[in-house]
Design an enzyme around this catalytic site. Structure first.
Site, PDB file in Angstrom:
ATOM      1  N   SER A  90      -1.918   3.129  11.714  1.00 48.10           N
ATOM      2  CA  SER A  90      -1.697   1.851   9.940  1.00 48.10           C
ATOM      3  C   SER A  90      -1.878   0.219  10.879  1.00 48.10           C
ATOM      4  O   SER A  90      -2.559  -0.784   9.965  1.00 48.10           O
ATOM      5  CB  SER A  90      -0.586   2.309   9.058  1.00 48.10           C
ATOM      6  N   ASP A 128      -4.181  -1.527   0.245  1.00 43.58           N
ATOM      7  CA  ASP A 128      -2.823  -0.455   0.686  1.00 43.58           C
ATOM      8  C   ASP A 128      -1.117  -0.170  -0.293  1.00 43.58           C
ATOM      9  O   ASP A 128      -1.911  -0.048  -1.842  1.00 43.58           O
ATOM     10  CB  ASP A 128      -1.826  -1.352   1.773  1.00 43.58           C
ATOM     11  N   HIS A 180       4.995  -1.188   3.129  1.00 48.14           N
ATOM     12  CA  HIS A 180       3.869  -0.772   4.433  1.00 48.14           C
ATOM     13  C   HIS A 180       2.358  -2.256   4.084  1.00 48.14           C
ATOM     14  O   HIS A 180       2.117  -2.247   5.140  1.00 48.14           O
ATOM     15  CB  HIS A 180       3.381   0.178   3.649  1.00 48.14           C
TER      16      HIS A 180
END
Length: 436
Positions: free
Chosen positions: A381, A180, A221
């Site tokens: 996600s 990620d 994120h």
């Protein structure tokens, strides 16, 4: 946030996202194609294609990046330079090629290399034309357009430390790899429990800011995804490989190179995109098949375009593709943003999940939104790591050490009911309410 404010924020986020893409295109980092994004001045070649590059001219295969190349910027992992990527992709029979002449994009070079790559013949078999060269597609965890979040994050109250957290021997192999944006430097202060189970590597640092004073759209994120893993399974060890920039951009070559380095039994990919020809990205597909051949498991987000178009790597055969259902509705309908289709294997909560985040100001349509370490966020996600974590937790706790991660995953899937979702798929309900 009421529906009017949410719609305004989504429009703002979309406009900002498109501006980020325009900036990346103007700086030569990517090209917006008809169906997907790809690197402007580099592409992938197989052995036959590499030989053809010499005849074409104006192309360097392997070696260091030329001066001014985007791979020399701080937005990419330290080990994402062409020479290192080349070394890592060697087991796949692919190499990274870069343009050194005045061609506009890699499209012309790929076409020319393919034209010059002669057909191959197996003994006694027909002549088969090999591809020779492939675009290096850009994949992302980006909101609204492709990939990860289904909108912007919202500030959340602090969460209690998950029960069962303990200092972990990080010299042992990780239980799950999260490829990620990495994990933020400040996680040790903000989230010491999470930091105790995260492997530390300079390459994996989550770069948060792309604009002065404001968080990038994907800043945090990876931290948020790792936080979900930790909430669901507090002692699971996490290897957070950084393959995406602060704006959420990665590519076929870089992600594949990092995937080949992972040793975790379960890999989570909360990223993805579409390709120009609709086929799966060659390097990532080959790397995934290599991981799967070892009995390991790859889980990927299905994407947030409310579409049934094939979204990669989730649609790669053998990958567990996870769509999102609306966890705020007792009927558990498909989340408004989630992709779906026959290629989606499971559905998990993906609306209003709470997790660890970072400190900073996220851009919004007014003065910005301040965060102090926790957020609520929505997207496939965040549905994908819930499935990946459950498999990793079960594998770590298995009594029969002969079982492979895939066998554990198959047994887990067999327990789940089938949902009435587009294309089918099974329904996963985590043991923890992650919206609270």
């Amino acid at each position: 946030m009421d529906e009017k404010d949410r719609a305004e924020q989504l429009r703002y986020l979309r406009d900002r996202r498109l501006a980020e893409i325009d900036t990346a295109q103007s700086e030569g980092r990517l090209v917006v194609g008809r169906n997907g994004l790809y690197r402007a001045r580099e592409f992938l070649v197989d052995e036959a294609g590499a030989r053809s590059c010499a005849a074409v001219g104006g192309i360097t295969v392997g070696g260091p990046a030329p001066a001014g190349h985007w791979r020399l910027t701080s937005e990419v992992p330290l080990e994402a330079d062409p020479q290192t990527v080349d070394e890592r992709l060697e087991p796949l029979g692919l190499r990274l090629a870069m343009l050194t002449d005045d061609r506009a994009t890699a499209v012309e070079a790929v076409a020319e290399v393919r034209r010059r790559t002669p057909p191959t013949r197996t003994p006694g078999g027909p002549r088969i034309r090999t591809a020779g060269a492939h675009l290096n597609h850009v994949l992302s965890g980006e909101p609204v357009y492709q990939g990860g979040p289904g909108g912007p994050p919202s500030p959340a109250d602090p969460l209690a430390e998950p029960t069962g957290t303990a200092a972990t021997d990080l010299g042992a192999a990780p239980d799950i790899a999260v490829l990620d944006t990495g994990v933020a430097v400040g996680v040790a202060v903000l989230h010491p429990g999470l930091a105790s189970v995260v492997e530390k590597d300079a390459d994996d640092t989550n770069l948060l800011f792309e604009e002065s004073g404001l968080l990038a759209t994907e800043g945090g994120h990876g931290t948020f995804v790792c936080g979900l893993v930790h909430r669901l399974a507090p002692t699971v060890r996490i290897d957070p490989g950084r393959v995406l920039s602060p704006a959420g951009f990665g590519d076929d070559a870089t992600i594949s190179a990092e995937l080949l380095e992972t040793v975790a039994p379960v890999v989570n990919l909360s990223l993805g995109g579409y390709t120009e020809d609709g086929g799966s990205p060659p390097a990532l597909t080959a790397a995934i098949h290599q991981v799967l051949s070892q009995g390991r498991v790859v889980v990927a987000a299905a994407g947030n375009d409310a579409s049934d178009a094939l979204f990669y790597p989730a649609a790669v055969k053998g990958v567990l593709a996870v769509g999102a259902y609306d966890s705020s509705d007792p009927a558990r309908p498909v989340a408004a943003f989630s992709n779906g289709g026959y290629w989606v294997d499971l559905w998990a909560p993906g609306v209003g999940l709470r997790s660890a985040y970072v400190q900073g100001t996220y851009p919004s349509s007014d003065t910005g939104t301040d965060f102090d370490g926790y957020a609520t966020w929505s997207g496939t996600s965040f549905a994908a790591p819930l499935v990946a974590t459950e498999i990793a937790r079960r594998y770590a706790a298995r009594e029969d050490t002969r079982l492979t991660p895939r066998e554990i995953a198959d047994a887990f899937l067999d327990e789940l009911p089938r949902g009435s979702y587009p294309g089918g798929g099974r329904l996963y309900t985590p043991p923890v309410d992650l919206t609270r």
